[in-house]
Design a protein around this motif. Sequence first.
Motif, PDB file in Angstrom:
ATOM      1  N   PRO A 158      27.501  15.552  51.551  1.00  0.00           N
ATOM      2  CA  PRO A 158      27.188  16.574  52.561  1.00  0.00           C
ATOM      3  C   PRO A 158      28.461  17.268  53.056  1.00  0.00           C
ATOM      4  N   MET A 159      28.389  18.600  53.194  1.00  0.00           N
ATOM      5  CA  MET A 159      29.574  19.367  53.563  1.00  0.00           C
ATOM      6  C   MET A 159      29.328  20.183  54.832  1.00  0.00           C
ATOM      7  N   ILE A 160      30.229  20.033  55.802  1.00  0.00           N
ATOM      8  CA  ILE A 160      30.139  20.825  57.035  1.00  0.00           C
ATOM      9  C   ILE A 160      30.678  22.227  56.758  1.00  0.00           C
ATOM     10  N   LEU A 161      29.818  23.223  56.907  1.00  0.00           N
ATOM     11  CA  LEU A 161      30.239  24.612  56.690  1.00  0.00           C
ATOM     12  C   LEU A 161      30.661  25.254  58.014  1.00  0.00           C
ATOM     13  N   ARG A 162      30.149  24.706  59.118  1.00  0.00           N
ATOM     14  CA  ARG A 162      30.543  25.182  60.458  1.00  0.00           C
ATOM     15  C   ARG A 162      30.467  23.995  61.407  1.00  0.00           C
ATOM     16  N   PRO A 163      31.590  23.617  62.047  1.00  0.00           N
ATOM     17  CA  PRO A 163      31.524  22.502  62.995  1.00  0.00           C
ATOM     18  C   PRO A 163      30.784  22.934  64.255  1.00  0.00           C
TER      19      PRO A 163
ATOM     20  N   LEU B  74      25.697   9.060  57.554  1.00  0.00           N
ATOM     21  CA  LEU B  74      25.723   9.487  56.155  1.00  0.00           C
ATOM     22  C   LEU B  74      26.833   8.850  55.321  1.00  0.00           C
ATOM     23  N   GLY B  75      27.795   8.193  55.958  1.00  0.00           N
ATOM     24  CA  GLY B  75      28.978   7.786  55.213  1.00  0.00           C
ATOM     25  C   GLY B  75      29.873   8.996  55.029  1.00  0.00           C
ATOM     26  N   GLU B  76      30.274   9.261  53.768  1.00  0.00           N
ATOM     27  CA  GLU B  76      31.224  10.350  53.547  1.00  0.00           C
ATOM     28  C   GLU B  76      30.643  11.732  53.863  1.00  0.00           C
ATOM     29  N   VAL B  77      31.405  12.508  54.629  1.00  0.00           N
ATOM     30  CA  VAL B  77      31.060  13.899  54.940  1.00  0.00           C
ATOM     31  C   VAL B  77      32.349  14.690  54.781  1.00  0.00           C
ATOM     32  N   VAL B  78      32.305  15.849  54.111  1.00  0.00           N
ATOM     33  CA  VAL B  78      33.515  16.655  53.978  1.00  0.00           C
ATOM     34  C   VAL B  78      33.360  17.957  54.768  1.00  0.00           C
ATOM     35  N   ILE B  79      34.505  18.596  55.037  1.00  0.00           N
ATOM     36  CA  ILE B  79      34.474  19.880  55.744  1.00  0.00           C
ATOM     37  C   ILE B  79      34.899  20.975  54.780  1.00  0.00           C
ATOM     38  N   ASP B  80      34.151  22.054  54.711  1.00  0.00           N
ATOM     39  CA  ASP B  80      34.520  23.209  53.892  1.00  0.00           C
ATOM     40  C   ASP B  80      35.932  23.664  54.300  1.00  0.00           C
TER      41      ASP B  80
ATOM     42  N   GLY C  16      18.282  30.686  81.770  1.00  0.00           N
ATOM     43  CA  GLY C  16      19.405  29.856  82.218  1.00  0.00           C
ATOM     44  C   GLY C  16      20.508  29.726  81.192  1.00  0.00           C
ATOM     45  N   ALA C  17      21.481  28.886  81.528  1.00  0.00           N
ATOM     46  CA  ALA C  17      22.662  28.718  80.667  1.00  0.00           C
ATOM     47  C   ALA C  17      22.377  27.713  79.557  1.00  0.00           C
ATOM     48  N   CYS C  18      23.067  27.899  78.419  1.00  0.00           N
ATOM     49  CA  CYS C  18      22.922  26.980  77.287  1.00  0.00           C
ATOM     50  C   CYS C  18      23.893  25.824  77.490  1.00  0.00           C
ATOM     51  N   ASN C  19      23.427  24.578  77.380  1.00  0.00           N
ATOM     52  CA  ASN C  19      24.350  23.513  77.784  1.00  0.00           C
ATOM     53  C   ASN C  19      25.355  23.070  76.727  1.00  0.00           C
ATOM     54  N   VAL C  20      25.065  23.228  75.438  1.00  0.00           N
ATOM     55  CA  VAL C  20      26.087  22.871  74.430  1.00  0.00           C
ATOM     56  C   VAL C  20      27.164  23.958  74.385  1.00  0.00           C
ATOM     57  N   GLY C  21      26.759  25.207  74.274  1.00  0.00           N
ATOM     58  CA  GLY C  21      27.699  26.319  74.420  1.00  0.00           C
ATOM     59  C   GLY C  21      28.371  26.790  73.147  1.00  0.00           C
ATOM     60  N   VAL C  22      28.411  25.969  72.111  1.00  0.00           N
ATOM     61  CA  VAL C  22      28.855  26.438  70.790  1.00  0.00           C
ATOM     62  C   VAL C  22      27.668  26.282  69.844  1.00  0.00           C
ATOM     63  N   GLU C  23      27.672  27.049  68.751  1.00  0.00           N
ATOM     64  CA  GLU C  23      26.538  27.050  67.851  1.00  0.00           C
ATOM     65  C   GLU C  23      26.405  25.720  67.112  1.00  0.00           C
ATOM     66  N   SER C  24      25.227  25.562  66.501  1.00  0.00           N
ATOM     67  CA  SER C  24      24.922  24.320  65.784  1.00  0.00           C
ATOM     68  C   SER C  24      25.906  24.061  64.645  1.00  0.00           C
ATOM     69  N   THR C  25      26.034  22.795  64.310  1.00  0.00           N
ATOM     70  CA  THR C  25      26.758  22.377  63.116  1.00  0.00           C
ATOM     71  C   THR C  25      25.940  22.824  61.911  1.00  0.00           C
ATOM     72  N   VAL C  26      26.598  23.463  60.922  1.00  0.00           N
ATOM     73  CA  VAL C  26      25.888  23.807  59.688  1.00  0.00           C
ATOM     74  C   VAL C  26      26.314  22.813  58.611  1.00  0.00           C
ATOM     75  N   LEU C  27      25.347  22.057  58.083  1.00  0.00           N
ATOM     76  CA  LEU C  27      25.624  20.987  57.125  1.00  0.00           C
ATOM     77  C   LEU C  27      24.892  21.266  55.817  1.00  0.00           C
ATOM     78  N   ASP C  28      25.656  21.412  54.748  1.00  0.00           N
ATOM     79  CA  ASP C  28      25.077  21.692  53.429  1.00  0.00           C
ATOM     80  C   ASP C  28      24.641  20.390  52.781  1.00  0.00           C
ATOM     81  N   MET C  29      23.320  20.255  52.530  1.00  0.00           N
ATOM     82  CA  MET C  29      22.770  19.030  51.951  1.00  0.00           C
ATOM     83  C   MET C  29      22.488  19.196  50.466  1.00  0.00           C
ATOM     84  N   THR C  30      22.931  20.286  49.848  1.00  0.00           N
ATOM     85  CA  THR C  30      22.539  20.535  48.457  1.00  0.00           C
ATOM     86  C   THR C  30      23.487  19.899  47.446  1.00  0.00           C
ATOM     87  N   GLY C  31      24.665  19.451  47.877  1.00  0.00           N
ATOM     88  CA  GLY C  31      25.606  18.831  46.936  1.00  0.00           C
ATOM     89  C   GLY C  31      25.538  17.314  46.995  1.00  0.00           C
TER      90      GLY C  31
END
Length: 350
Positions: A192-197, A209-215, A174-189
């Motif tokens: 936390p930094m979003i590498l892919r929304p 999490l409070g503060e989150v930045v986007i690459d 069947g069809a995928c209901n979200v339709g875009v890929e997962s959020t990629v969140l870097d937890m190593t720094g």
Amino acid sequence: DTMIVEIYPTEIDSRLMNECANILKQGGTVAFPTETVYGLGANALDSKAVKKIFEAKGRPSDNPLIVHVAKTEEILPLVKEIPEKAHRVIEKFWPGPLTLIFEKSSIIPYEISAGLSTVAIRMPSHPIAIRLIEESGVPIAAPSANISGRPSPTKAEHVIEDLIGKVDAIIAGGACNVGVESTVLDMTGQVPMILRPGGVTKEMLEEVLGEVVIDPAVENPNEINGTPKAPGMKYTHYAPKAEVIIIQGDLNNTVNKIKDIRLSYEAENKIVGVICTDETRDKYEEGIVKSMGSRKHPETIAANLFKVLREFDDTDVEIILSEAVDNVEIGQAIMNRLKKAAGYRIIEAE
Ligand code: TXA
Ligand code: MG
């Protein structure tokens, strides 16, 4: 030969599921649905199996893969440590469309991390994905199940189109209901930094999490120095055969601008298509016009976007003029994919 297996998410056939899990156990490749997009799976701890994924997709070997698990405990042997903030998002968003980056343990094969010291892990929520991982008994590496560079597959037909003859099995579920890929969140720094929304938005993450930045590479990798932290973000992507141009600005101005640009291309005998929204569909006259969904329900736009991009490949359209959406919440993921499809060609409508 590729075996195509039809499985209903609401009524999973145990025998068929078992057959697919066995293929994975024996080092084969199986494409399967997740709630985001279809993935192409192989045993993440088996280098030889993982190499088959890269071959089938024609994927550059410097682009690392996401490891999929069915239970939280399964990440323990795969990572060096789990930061406190990671526990919080796991608790809140797993299973679901969120991938976390950790420092990797030594059992992660080189091919998975593509030479990085980190590993990306996610727990999908789709019942077929969960059952397949559980029954295979190993963590499953799975990039999107498309030929590299093409729009990610959100229906079994898309996977069959791209990967028939190149993988051992395809689960049509069947069809995928979200339709875009997962959020990629870097937890190593520190932050936390979003590498892919993706499906889990910045706004949702900030609540936990409070503060989150986007690459900065998410906005436009061409404008930054150095390389994006998610290697996959640097490649041309989601590109239909036609050239895509995004028209952005106030909605009325956008519609008028698209009409103007269409006329000027048509004067040069180019075949022009339009990607619009339900709210603007009636404003365009004849021609190949496809709506990606409703602005009032942007999750419908996320769910349709890749399908619409693929549909243009069945037409003679040479130039696609696309409306933009608001760059907030799920709109950040939509705009990121659209911009990549457009090679970052954007025209402001004034
Ligand atoms: O929704 C999804 O995430 C889908 C489904 C199948 O789970 N999978 C998916 O995988 O989109 P893929 O391979 O198409 O995209 C993985 C992205 C790429 O941009 C890759 O560069 C990045 O995640 N990535 C993987 N491992 C990474 C790491 N260790 N550090 C930074 N980025 C990583
Ligand atoms: Mg992909």
